[in-house]
Design an enzyme around this catalytic site. Structure first.
Site, PDB file in Angstrom:
ATOM      1  N   HIS A   1       8.269   7.736   8.607  1.00 38.53           N
ATOM      2  CA  HIS A   1       8.827   8.031   7.281  1.00 38.53           C
ATOM      3  C   HIS A   1      10.273   8.501   7.438  1.00 38.53           C
ATOM      4  O   HIS A   1      10.720   8.857   8.524  1.00 38.53           O
ATOM      5  CB  HIS A   1       7.974   9.070   6.552  1.00 38.53           C
ATOM      6  CG  HIS A   1       6.766   8.468   5.900  1.00 38.53           C
ATOM      7  ND1 HIS A   1       6.683   8.214   4.546  1.00 38.53           N
ATOM      8  CD2 HIS A   1       5.596   8.029   6.427  1.00 38.53           C
ATOM      9  CE1 HIS A   1       5.524   7.665   4.262  1.00 38.53           C
ATOM     10  NE2 HIS A   1       4.831   7.542   5.391  1.00 38.53           N
TER      11      HIS A   1
ATOM     12  N   THR B   1       3.782  11.396   9.199  1.00 39.10           N
ATOM     13  CA  THR B   1       3.426  11.417   7.780  1.00 39.10           C
ATOM     14  C   THR B   1       4.479  12.095   6.910  1.00 39.10           C
ATOM     15  O   THR B   1       4.778  11.635   5.807  1.00 39.10           O
ATOM     16  CB  THR B   1       2.067  12.114   7.587  1.00 39.10           C
ATOM     17  OG1 THR B   1       1.098  11.453   8.402  1.00 39.10           O
ATOM     18  CG2 THR B   1       1.625  12.081   6.138  1.00 39.10           C
TER      19      THR B   1
ATOM     20  N   GLU C   1      -3.670  10.966  10.447  1.00 35.66           N
ATOM     21  CA  GLU C   1      -2.734  11.512   9.457  1.00 35.66           C
ATOM     22  C   GLU C   1      -2.115  12.820   9.946  1.00 35.66           C
ATOM     23  O   GLU C   1      -2.807  13.667  10.513  1.00 35.66           O
ATOM     24  CB  GLU C   1      -3.460  11.743   8.133  1.00 35.66           C
ATOM     25  CG  GLU C   1      -2.532  12.173   7.008  1.00 35.66           C
ATOM     26  CD  GLU C   1      -3.265  12.464   5.710  1.00 35.66           C
ATOM     27  OE1 GLU C   1      -2.589  12.519   4.666  1.00 35.66           O
ATOM     28  OE2 GLU C   1      -4.492  12.652   5.747  1.00 35.66           O
TER      29      GLU C   1
ATOM     30  N   TYR D   1      -6.045   5.706  11.477  1.00 39.13           N
ATOM     31  CA  TYR D   1      -4.856   6.532  11.237  1.00 39.13           C
ATOM     32  C   TYR D   1      -5.146   7.976  11.627  1.00 39.13           C
ATOM     33  O   TYR D   1      -6.165   8.540  11.211  1.00 39.13           O
ATOM     34  CB  TYR D   1      -4.510   6.538   9.747  1.00 39.13           C
ATOM     35  CG  TYR D   1      -3.578   5.475   9.247  1.00 39.13           C
ATOM     36  CD1 TYR D   1      -2.237   5.452   9.620  1.00 39.13           C
ATOM     37  CD2 TYR D   1      -4.026   4.515   8.337  1.00 39.13           C
ATOM     38  CE1 TYR D   1      -1.376   4.489   9.117  1.00 39.13           C
ATOM     39  CE2 TYR D   1      -3.172   3.544   7.825  1.00 39.13           C
ATOM     40  CZ  TYR D   1      -1.847   3.540   8.224  1.00 39.13           C
ATOM     41  OH  TYR D   1      -0.985   2.594   7.722  1.00 39.13           O
TER      42      TYR D   1
ATOM     43  N   HIS E   1       4.073   4.715  12.723  1.00 42.78           N
ATOM     44  CA  HIS E   1       4.290   4.623  11.275  1.00 42.78           C
ATOM     45  C   HIS E   1       5.285   5.717  10.897  1.00 42.78           C
ATOM     46  O   HIS E   1       4.928   6.894  10.839  1.00 42.78           O
ATOM     47  CB  HIS E   1       2.926   4.829  10.582  1.00 42.78           C
ATOM     48  CG  HIS E   1       2.959   4.832   9.086  1.00 42.78           C
ATOM     49  ND1 HIS E   1       2.356   3.846   8.327  1.00 42.78           N
ATOM     50  CD2 HIS E   1       3.479   5.712   8.193  1.00 42.78           C
ATOM     51  CE1 HIS E   1       2.504   4.125   7.040  1.00 42.78           C
ATOM     52  NE2 HIS E   1       3.187   5.251   6.933  1.00 42.78           N
TER      53      HIS E   1
ATOM     54  N   ARG F   1       0.833  -1.202   0.000  1.00 41.35           N
ATOM     55  CA  ARG F   1       0.000   0.000   0.000  1.00 41.35           C
ATOM     56  C   ARG F   1       0.869   1.253   0.000  1.00 41.35           C
ATOM     57  O   ARG F   1       1.022   1.925  -1.010  1.00 41.35           O
ATOM     58  CB  ARG F   1      -0.961  -0.015   1.200  1.00 41.35           C
ATOM     59  CG  ARG F   1      -2.141   0.956   1.047  1.00 41.35           C
ATOM     60  CD  ARG F   1      -1.812   2.395   1.389  1.00 41.35           C
ATOM     61  NE  ARG F   1      -1.416   2.601   2.765  1.00 41.35           N
ATOM     62  CZ  ARG F   1      -0.989   3.754   3.242  1.00 41.35           C
ATOM     63  NH1 ARG F   1      -0.881   4.821   2.445  1.00 41.35           N
ATOM     64  NH2 ARG F   1      -0.609   3.872   4.508  1.00 41.35           N
ATOM     65  N   ASP F   2       1.513   1.546   1.129  1.00 38.63           N
ATOM     66  CA  ASP F   2       2.322   2.763   1.199  1.00 38.63           C
ATOM     67  C   ASP F   2       3.581   2.633   0.337  1.00 38.63           C
ATOM     68  O   ASP F   2       4.029   3.595  -0.281  1.00 38.63           O
ATOM     69  CB  ASP F   2       2.708   3.038   2.656  1.00 38.63           C
ATOM     70  CG  ASP F   2       2.827   4.525   2.952  1.00 38.63           C
ATOM     71  OD1 ASP F   2       2.670   5.328   2.021  1.00 38.63           O
ATOM     72  OD2 ASP F   2       3.070   4.890   4.105  1.00 38.63           O
TER      73      ASP F   2
END
Length: 506
Positions: free
Chosen positions: A207, A177, A144, A142, A205, A14-15
């Site tokens: 990045h 994010t 975001e 989530y 999550h 997905r990501d």
């Protein structure tokens, strides 16, 4: 001491698919889903975004059908949206049963993107969560842009988290994010939330925009999160997500109080397959999965490895289904060369070893790439005594290529003093050459290795008439090896690389 179990959720499908230029086909997605859950044994996978395309719909349906039969459907998740239930209808049709609902985790996003008040957003989120519960679906949420929310609108984040406590939600997913967090912030923000909501299931999550994703994950685990979102090879938008292989190694080596279920031995295999599917190469120096990360170059390191493994750390290549290598070049010492000779089953005297070492250093100074498979030829050339006599000679060949006609090759070989000649056609000159070669070896009733990879390049900085370097990867049984040819003509350099292969396997 009882170890704390952390869930690993892989979001490559997905990501990771949001990497620029990357799209997985349906069969590729199904193959990777099976590998991730069955071989790598991650706890969960996020496989798609709802309502993206017809192809995405078919991919998810294939995955859920397999997962249902395998008893793994609860571990397959889909990103959904606050859209009045449209995403849920899409998921229902695909057979997916777990939604990861995308909501706004910062007041900035809520105000400028949705142009709504917190109360209005919460009411819409509640409606979707209630619909999912009524349909028997599991919901994760989530937040975001949560990291910017904690920096700039913390009151809103806690208002949202408080609201979620009364909702039918299994996991709260907290994404950095835009990859803006420092490790200290990650630890501080998550510790604060963990203290306030000790029973909530929290996922982090991360990045990698500042190359801090692995460090941030480490601090997230120390702060008490229950789950992590990772991708194979760190794929994802911009600089990508926290890389699965690195995080697994870091947790296993530095957090003995934490337990994860990922099989380290399968990491390299899955990494290579994802690279093949996406066409995005793995940097040679990428930790755990890069080509060079278990290669010692300096001779002093190889010498130290012979003396109680002085240059080993806990990242042993065998953990990841790999082997340590010893590079050959201008910094090679005798120890490096001896390690490679052992692999080839060759032995040299001290004097012979000095001569071979000198030649390899000379080639390294010229930026020549020396591989283990080159060693027998260097030995033969340097010693001039037939220490590794050449048994197969490609004496001559004719290559034809004309518009409207299929390329053909006539090749003459000398094998153990006997002459052989064959002609064949092919899709290109080298293909025709290989077909002619196969005819010779079929006559001899000898198998040829299969060609795995074929790479041609001109060294950086060269002019247009520079030499071509051809690197061919061959497979013989379970073993893979590389041979190299150098010539101003691309096909001739490939033929030279092939002649090396014929002698290695003779």
């Amino acid at each position: 001491m009882e170890r704390r179990r952390i869930e690993i959720m892989d979001t490559t499908l997905r990501d990771g698919e949001q990497t620029s230029g990357v799209t997985f086909t349906g069969p590729e997605k199904l193959t990777l889903a099976r590998l991730l859950l069955e071989e790598l044994q991650v706890d969960r996978i996020e496989v798609a975004s709802a309502r993206v395309s017809e192809g995405e719909f078919d991919s998810v349906r294939q995955i859920t059908q397999w997962a249902s039969e395998a008893g793994l459907l609860s571990r397959v998740e889909v990103l959904s949206f606050v859209d009045g239930g449209a995403s849920l209808e899409w998921m229902e049709a695909t057979g997916a049963r777990v939604q990861n609902l995308l909501t706004k985790g910062s007041l900035n996003h809520l105000t400028h993107q949705l142009k709504k008040t917190p109360d209005a957003h919460f009411r819409e989120v509640e409606a979707v969560l209630r619909m999912a519960a009524k349909a028997g679906m599991e919901s994760n949420v989530y937040l975001e842009d949560w990291s910017n929310g904690m920096r700039n609108s913390r009151e809103y984040v806690y208002e949202f988290l408080e609201f979620l406590q009364g909702m039918p939600v299994k996991r709260i997913l907290l994404p950095d994010t835009l990859g803006i967090l420092t490790p200290s912030e990650t630890g501080r923000f998550l510790s604060e939330i963990r203290t306030r909501y000790p029973l909530a299931h929290l996922d982090f999550h991360g990045h990698n925009d500042y190359d801090l994703s692995v460090a941030n994950v480490l601090e997230a685990v120390r702060a008490g999160v229950d789950g992590l979102h990772l991708t194979v090879n760190g794929m994802g938008e911009r600089a990508g997500n926290a890389p699965l292989a690195s995080v697994v190694a870091v947790i296993n080596d530095f957090l003995p109080e934490v337990e994860i279920g990922v099989r380290e031995a399968a990491l390299y295999q899955v990494s290579k397959l994802v690279s093949t599917f996406t066409g995005i190469g793995i940097p040679a120096n990428k930790p755990i999965v890069g080509d060079n990360v278990f290669t010692q170059t300096a001779g002093i390191h190889a010498d130290g490895d012979n003396k109680k493994n002085l240059y080993f750390n806990d990242l042993l290549p065998e953990r990841f289904g790999r082997k340590r290598k010893y590079a050959l070049g201008k910094t090679s010492g005798k120890a490096n060369i001896q390690k490679n000779l052992q692999e080839l089953g060759l032995t040299l005297t001290e004097e012979e070893l000095k001569k071979v070492t000198a030649r390899i250093i000379e080639l390294g100074d010229k930026k020549e790439k020396v591989t283990r498979e080159d060693l027998p030829y260097i030995i033969s050339d340097v010693l001039g005594s037939g220490a590794f006599p050449q048994k197969v000679f490609i004496r001559s060949y004719v290559l034809t290529h004309a518009k409207g006609l299929q390329p053909s090759t006539t090749v003459a070989l000398e094998i153990d003093g006997k002459h052989y000649e064959e002609n064949a056609r092919g899709d290109g000159q080298f293909d025709a050459f290989m077909n002619a070669l196969r005819r010779v070896y079929q006559h001899l009733k000898k198998p040829l290795p299969s060609l795995v990879d074929y790479a041609v390049r001109i060294p950086p900085g060269s002019s247009s008439d520079a030499l071509c370097e051809t690197l061919i990867t061959w497979r013989s049984g379970e073993k893979e090896f590389i041979t190299r040819g150098l010539d101003s003509d691309q096909t001739v350099s490939a033929i030279k690389a092939t002649e090396k292969m014929l002698n290695i396997t003779a």
